[in-house]
Design an enzyme around this catalytic site. Structure first.
Site, PDB file in Angstrom:
ATOM      1  N   HIS A  80       2.646 -27.461   7.100  1.00 40.85           N
ATOM      2  CA  HIS A  80       4.092 -27.583   6.919  1.00 40.85           C
ATOM      3  C   HIS A  80       4.613 -28.730   7.777  1.00 40.85           C
ATOM      4  O   HIS A  80       3.903 -29.266   8.628  1.00 40.85           O
ATOM      5  CB  HIS A  80       4.803 -26.285   7.334  1.00 40.85           C
ATOM      6  CG  HIS A  80       4.693 -25.978   8.788  1.00 40.85           C
ATOM      7  ND1 HIS A  80       3.540 -25.488   9.377  1.00 40.85           N
ATOM      8  CD2 HIS A  80       5.596 -26.103   9.805  1.00 40.85           C
ATOM      9  CE1 HIS A  80       3.727 -25.324  10.667  1.00 40.85           C
ATOM     10  NE2 HIS A  80       4.960 -25.704  10.962  1.00 40.85           N
ATOM     11  N   ASP A  82       8.095 -29.435  10.213  1.00 39.21           N
ATOM     12  CA  ASP A  82       9.214 -28.720  10.819  1.00 39.21           C
ATOM     13  C   ASP A  82      10.527 -29.153  10.181  1.00 39.21           C
ATOM     14  O   ASP A  82      10.773 -30.338   9.987  1.00 39.21           O
ATOM     15  CB  ASP A  82       9.266 -28.969  12.327  1.00 39.21           C
ATOM     16  CG  ASP A  82       8.110 -28.279  13.055  1.00 39.21           C
ATOM     17  OD1 ASP A  82       7.431 -27.445  12.429  1.00 39.21           O
ATOM     18  OD2 ASP A  82       7.901 -28.574  14.246  1.00 39.21           O
ATOM     19  N   HIS A 136       1.588 -30.539   9.867  1.00 38.48           N
ATOM     20  CA  HIS A 136       0.668 -29.915  10.807  1.00 38.48           C
ATOM     21  C   HIS A 136       0.408 -28.464  10.417  1.00 38.48           C
ATOM     22  O   HIS A 136       1.056 -27.918   9.529  1.00 38.48           O
ATOM     23  CB  HIS A 136       1.213 -29.995  12.239  1.00 38.48           C
ATOM     24  CG  HIS A 136       2.571 -29.416  12.413  1.00 38.48           C
ATOM     25  ND1 HIS A 136       3.727 -30.062  12.005  1.00 38.48           N
ATOM     26  CD2 HIS A 136       3.000 -28.236  12.934  1.00 38.48           C
ATOM     27  CE1 HIS A 136       4.773 -29.324  12.277  1.00 38.48           C
ATOM     28  NE2 HIS A 136       4.369 -28.204  12.829  1.00 38.48           N
ATOM     29  N   ARG A 146      -4.635 -17.072  21.185  1.00 38.67           N
ATOM     30  CA  ARG A 146      -3.894 -18.296  21.496  1.00 38.67           C
ATOM     31  C   ARG A 146      -2.405 -18.001  21.497  1.00 38.67           C
ATOM     32  O   ARG A 146      -1.914 -17.225  20.678  1.00 38.67           O
ATOM     33  CB  ARG A 146      -4.199 -19.383  20.467  1.00 38.67           C
ATOM     34  CG  ARG A 146      -3.374 -20.659  20.636  1.00 38.67           C
ATOM     35  CD  ARG A 146      -3.780 -21.729  19.628  1.00 38.67           C
ATOM     36  NE  ARG A 146      -2.958 -22.922  19.750  1.00 38.67           N
ATOM     37  CZ  ARG A 146      -1.926 -23.212  18.960  1.00 38.67           C
ATOM     38  NH1 ARG A 146      -1.577 -22.384  17.988  1.00 38.67           N
ATOM     39  NH2 ARG A 146      -1.229 -24.316  19.138  1.00 38.67           N
TER      40      ARG A 146
END
Length: 210
Positions: A80, A82, A136, A146
């Site tokens: 996607h 941002d 990204h 994570r």
């Protein structure tokens, strides 16, 4: 902040509603400073965009990616761009963030002492593509969990997003039609919860045909 993130996800749902306000405030200050620098780089006054954020809808998101033994088959966050003006991202020392470069996914080496700044779609439109948002995604780790913390800087709901008049000309006409940020955001949120193969609204839907 990373310790707080782990504590946050270990809490019951009722206790997750209010957390990390001080951190969000500091990241917001940084985001606005970066916005001033971007304006100056475009030949605009540093405070050119400030009026669009009087009733800003910025928000903080804390992400937790549990370990998965089938990490090659599991995607933590799909590809996607941002949709905000810019994103301030902090992450731990576990890799997972990847950016698309020349058609290939390239891992971003994790550095827990640094912040990652993503230029978003609104910046791309306002700058008439002098700045471009980067595609990204996030992949999970097979052995380690994570955490990442992202501050999304976004304007007021009523703002009409379009190329800034100072940055368009006869030789460089507007590349995007105006769109209302609040309606765009609401539509995007609704489509995010649809089936995986359903495209959600993107800024290219407002791009002026060449």
């Amino acid at each position: 902040m990373k310790e707080t993130s782990k504590e946050f996800f270990d809490q019951p749902m009722d206790e997750k509603k209010v957390v990390c306000q001080e951190y969000a405030g500091e990241m917001e200050k940084l985001a606005f400073k970066l916005m001033e620098i971007i304006c100056l780089s475009l030949g605009l006054p540093g405070g050119r965009l400030k009026g669009y954020f009087e009733e800003q809808t910025s928000f903080l998101r804390i992400n937790h990616y549990p370990p998965c033994p089938f990490s090659d088959l599991t995607l933590g966050c799909g590809r996607h761009k941002d949709f905000d003006f810019l994103t301030v991202l902090a992450q731990d020392d576990v890799g997972g963030l990847e950016v698309k470069r020349n058609g290939k996914w390239v891992p971003v080496k994790p550095d827990p002492t640094a912040l990652i700044i993503n230029v978003g779609d609104i910046c791309q439109v306002w700058s008439n593509e002098r700045y471009k948002s980067a595609e990204h995604r996030a992949v999970v780790n097979g052995e380690k969990e994570r955490y990442s913390i992202a501050l999304f800087l976004v304007p007021s709901h009523h703002v009409m997003v379009k190329p800034l008049e100072e940055l368009v000309s006869e030789k460089d006409p507007p590349k995007y039609l105006p769109y209302n940020w609040g309606k765009f955001y609401a539509t995007r949120n609704r489509s995010d919860y649809k089936k995986q193969n359903v495209d959600n609204i993107q800024i290219h839907d407002f791009r002026v045909p060449n």
